[in-house]
Design an enzyme around this catalytic site. Structure first.
Site, PDB file in Angstrom:
ATOM      1  CB  THR A   1      -0.912  -0.023   1.238  1.00 50.93           C
ATOM      2  OG1 THR A   1      -1.805  -1.140   1.121  1.00 50.93           O
ATOM      3  CG2 THR A   1      -1.740   1.248   1.361  1.00 50.93           C
ATOM      4  N   GLY A   2       0.378   2.318  -0.634  1.00 47.46           N
ATOM      5  CA  GLY A   2       1.131   3.574  -0.697  1.00 47.46           C
ATOM      6  C   GLY A   2       1.512   3.879  -2.134  1.00 47.46           C
ATOM      7  CB  SER A   3       2.838   6.951  -3.699  1.00 54.82           C
ATOM      8  OG  SER A   3       3.971   7.144  -2.880  1.00 54.82           O
TER       9      SER A   3
ATOM     10  CD  GLU B   1       1.383  -1.413   4.562  1.00 51.68           C
ATOM     11  OE1 GLU B   1       1.353  -0.722   3.547  1.00 51.68           O
ATOM     12  OE2 GLU B   1       1.841  -0.981   5.648  1.00 51.68           O
TER      13      GLU B   1
ATOM     14  CE  LYS C   1       9.382   7.382   1.706  1.00 48.51           C
ATOM     15  NZ  LYS C   1       8.415   6.361   1.430  1.00 48.51           N
TER      16      LYS C   1
HETATM   17  C1  5RP Z   1       1.315   2.284   4.191  1.00 45.65           C
HETATM   18  C2  5RP Z   1       2.789   2.173   4.215  1.00 45.65           C
HETATM   19  C3  5RP Z   1       3.516   2.651   3.006  1.00 45.65           C
HETATM   20  O1  5RP Z   1       4.244   1.591   2.473  1.00 45.65           O
HETATM   21  C4  5RP Z   1       4.445   3.748   3.400  1.00 45.65           C
HETATM   22  O2  5RP Z   1       3.685   4.769   4.009  1.00 45.65           O
HETATM   23  C5  5RP Z   1       5.197   4.307   2.191  1.00 45.65           C
HETATM   24  O3  5RP Z   1       4.317   4.979   1.358  1.00 45.65           O
HETATM   25  P1  5RP Z   1       4.833   5.734   0.056  1.00 45.65           P
HETATM   26  O4  5RP Z   1       5.329   4.700  -0.883  1.00 45.65           O
HETATM   27  O5  5RP Z   1       3.607   6.455  -0.461  1.00 45.65           O
HETATM   28  O6  5RP Z   1       5.916   6.694   0.485  1.00 45.65           O
HETATM   29  O7  5RP Z   1       3.398   1.696   5.135  1.00 45.65           O
HETATM   30  O8  5RP Z   1       0.763   1.888   5.416  1.00 45.65           O
END
Ligand code: 5RP
Length: 237
Positions: free
Chosen positions: A28-30, A105, A123
């Site tokens: 989940t997430g971008s 997740e 990150k």
């Molecule tokens: C969602 C998450 C996502 O993997 C995390 O927030 C990273 O998101 P993004 O790829 O949008 O930076 O843990 O619960």
């Protein structure tokens, strides 16, 4: 290169790991969404895989792309999960849950032979904790749980406020499982294992966003001279 370009570069490298017939956990997430997009294109070209989404949002996206989906109850053992992260350290310890999907997740990642993180190299951190640590909590007794979480955080040698996550509408953010999220703004987490164990001791904590000993590799994309350079931590196979 922009953030979306880097996320796509990491996602494209992860797509190389996908083989026909695989059972895939879909994060989940971008960044995970960039992977699901690329996977959808491969499926359109005839690749046969089954995906287990970690959130309703990912479910909708993958379904729209024609990816065959299953619930974890139907396919309880997965070959590979590809997911993003909010922070990753050199021991492949993660903070996740910025998108409030940490519970599903973690369940999906732990049901997988391999969990590969895909992320912008920004990150990567020396010490976890600059990103607020998400903690999913039951709604019953929320105020008491928050006090107990604050005490657990202090007992684990960390400092910082623990805030209830609110949405743009000012209301508490709800997870897909109907829980609330506390964000612990700690700055630094000197001993993530100790903090994880302390949080587990709190009744009302459903899950925390420290993923310890779960990820098997991370694919990190950085802008080097205008092109995406990919670094791999851990073992991809
Ligand atoms: C969602 C998450 C996502 O993997 C995390 O927030 C990273 O998101 P993004 O790829 O949008 O930076 O843990 O619960």
């Amino acid at each position: 290169m922009s953030g979306p370009d880097l996320r796509r570069a990491a996602a494209a490298r992860a797509l190389d790991l996908v083989e026909p017939g695989m059972r895939l956990g879909l994060g989940t997430g971008s960044t995970a969404a960039a992977f699901v997009d690329l996977l959808g294109a491969r499926v359109r070209d005839g690749l046969d895989v089954v995906g287990v989404p970690t959130s309703e949002a990912t479910h909708r996206q993958a379904e729209g792309l024609g990816i065959r989906l299953a619930r974890l109850d139907e396919v309880p053992h997965l070959d590979l999960t590809i997911d993003g992260a909010d922070e990753v350290d050199d021991h492949l310890r993660l903070i996740k849950g910025g998108g409030a999907a940490l519970l599903r997740e973690k369940i999906v990642a732990c049901a997988s032979d391999r969990m590969v993180v895909i992320a912008d190299a920004a990150k990567r951190v020396a010490t976890l904790g600059a990103f607020p640590l998400p903690i999913e909590v039951n709604l019953f007794g929320l105020a008491a749980t928050r006090l107990a979480v604050e005490a657990a955080v202090a007992a684990a040698g960390c400092q910082g406020p623990v805030d209830l996550r609110l949405g743009k509408d000012g209301k508490p953010v709800m997870t897909d499982g109907g829980h609330a999220i506390l964000d612990a703004r700690l700055g630094t987490i000197p001993d993530p294992e100790r903090l994880g164990a302390a949080l587990w001791s709190v009744p009302g904590v459903v899950e925390h966003g420290l993923f310890l000993g779960i990820a098997t590799a991370a694919i990190l994309a950085a802008d080097v001279g205008g092109r995406a350079e990919v670094t791999v931590l851990g073992r991809l196979v």
